[in-house]
Each structure stands twice: as C-alpha cells, then as structure tokens.
Write an enzyme that holds these catalytic residues in place. Sequence first.
Site, PDB file in Angstrom:
ATOM      1  N   MET A   1       0.921  -1.264   0.040  1.00  0.00           N
ATOM      2  CA  MET A   1      -0.094  -0.060  -0.042  1.00  0.00           C
ATOM      3  C   MET A   1       0.883   1.177  -0.148  1.00  0.00           C
ATOM      4  O   MET A   1       1.464   1.688  -0.992  1.00  0.00           O
ATOM      5  CB  MET A   1      -0.921  -0.013   1.343  1.00  0.00           C
ATOM      6  CG  MET A   1      -2.082   0.918   1.209  1.00  0.00           C
ATOM      7  SD  MET A   1      -3.130   0.478  -0.173  1.00  0.00           S
ATOM      8  CE  MET A   1      -4.680   1.308   0.210  1.00  0.00           C
ATOM      9  N   CYS A   2       0.891   1.844   1.004  1.00  0.00           N
ATOM     10  CA  CYS A   2       2.011   3.149   1.183  1.00  0.00           C
ATOM     11  C   CYS A   2       1.390   4.252   0.169  1.00  0.00           C
ATOM     12  O   CYS A   2       0.746   4.020  -0.514  1.00  0.00           O
ATOM     13  CB  CYS A   2       3.281   3.016   1.070  1.00  0.00           C
ATOM     14  SG  CYS A   2       3.857   1.567   2.381  1.00  0.00           S
ATOM     15  N   GLY A   3       1.697   5.640   0.609  1.00  0.00           N
ATOM     16  CA  GLY A   3       1.567   6.809  -0.010  1.00  0.00           C
ATOM     17  C   GLY A   3       2.824   7.536  -0.186  1.00  0.00           C
ATOM     18  O   GLY A   3       3.589   7.688   0.942  1.00  0.00           O
TER      19      GLY A   3
END
Length: 299
Positions: A1-3
Amino acid sequence: MCGIVGLYLKKPELESQLGKLFEPMLEAMTDRGPDSAGFAIYGDEVADGWVKLTLQAGDVGYDWKKLMGELEGRLGCSLDWFQNASAAVLKAHSAEEPVRAALAELAPDVRIMSAGQSIEILKGMGLPREISERFGLAGMKGSHIIGHTRMATESAVTMEGSHPFSTGADLCLVHNGSLSNHFRLRQELKREGITFETDNDTEVAAGYLTWRLRQGDSLKEALDKSLEDLDGFFTFAIGTRNGFAVIRDPIACKPAILAETDDYVAMASEYQALASLPGIDKAKVWEPEPATMYIWERA
C-alpha cells in the site's frame, strides 16, 4: 500500500509556504499509510565547508544540549543546532566524516537521518497528522519536499522502517512497491562502500542511486540504469539538493499522478492529495508513463 507525495516550488517567493501547502498533501495519504510517516525537506542551506545533519533520538526528552557541548569540544569547530521534538538539526563547520565519527563515539544511540547542505529528514511512528504536528510541518520553509505514509504489510512498525531513506549527501528516496532482488544488491553495494542501517528494500534503492552518483552518473543516468538493475515493481520519488524526480517501473502497477503549473510541480499516489493545492483546477495533470523519468532541477 503506502502513499507518496512530493512538491517542488518553481518560484523562490513561494518557499515560505512550502510546509503549509504540503501538510494537507501528506495527511491526505493517511488511508494508504496509517502506521508511520515522514518527509525530507530541502532549504536553509549551509555554506560550503559546513555540513548539516538531522539527528533523531528515541526519547523526546533526550539531552541534546549536553551532546552538542561534548561534540563541540571534540570537534573544535563552530556548531549551530536546534531541537525539533525528538530530533535535532546540527550545522557544523566541518567535513561530514569527523562529525559522524564523533557522534558514533559520543552518542551511538542517536540515528543520523540525513546529511548534506540542504536536506532535513523527519519521521516517526503514528498517523501522518501526528507526525506533521510533532515536527511543525505547516511552518516549514524550503524549495521542495517529498513525503511518505507507510502501511507496514511485511514488517514491524518502527521508526527505522519508516521513509524517507537517505544514503548519500542531500539524496533521499521514498518508495511504493517492492524490490525482489534487494538482498543481492545490498551485498554488492556493501562491497562498494555503501552502508545500510535497516533491512528495508527502499534503503537499498537509495543506496543504489548513491553508488551510481558516486560513479559520476547524472541523476538521469542513475535512474536509467535503475530500470535495468532494480527488479520489482515500484514508484520512486527522489529528492536531491537541486531538485526532484519521479520514476515508475516498466509495468507501472503502483499508482502515481503528477500535476504542474507555473508555480509548482506536485506528485502523489492519488489525486485527492493534490486537490488542496492552489490553481490545481488549471494545472496540467497526468499519469506518469512506465519506465519514464520526470526530473525538475534548479539551474
């Protein structure tokens, strides 16, 4: 995921607004990374012959004043420093290596987050809003900044595992994705003199770019070679003293979007992180192409 989020300001007169513009971008990525967050900001440069280091301790109550006094006595040079929550930004009229050696002896429990003439890296565990408030992001000034929010799907939630990662002077990298050959690359890069402090594959990617730049590559050349040597799927945002770059792997399965106006260049994993920027309704907005470099640098 992560942004991932990044903001590069084209006009010096806007630099006083960098933190205020960037804070809602970072917080908009909370759903993609609620475990930890961090950012690398470029500005407040030191003169040639000086080095700036960001230091971080595990305890907000760490006695930085005592350490700086001992460090000044050991180095015998001019120091300037200020504390920011659990971190301290140190400016020393010295080469980098003597400062690192003295810190390793006097304070082995203190981590060096970044070193160079412009960069400061601040990161930690918690929601992006908590990290923004902890370090006073909204009030920060600078020319460009990149940030990351992490969802730790494959490892423990720790400050060490949060992004950004820096492995060379004024160089940092944030990453969304996964590298499949990072263990082998880590061993090869260690033989080339690159040091690592964590097991995170993102630090290997940062180390790879540091190594290529030390070989004399331009940032463009280093990123071009990374497409051959880094195996996996990734979106990278890279910060240097002079600018900002974005690249995706040839498959480009991790999301990314770019926006550009006469005032700024911005990138994010999702458009919602760009929606708060002034003039975004008139910006050129596009999805970066696979295996294509996008680089903006000051002259």
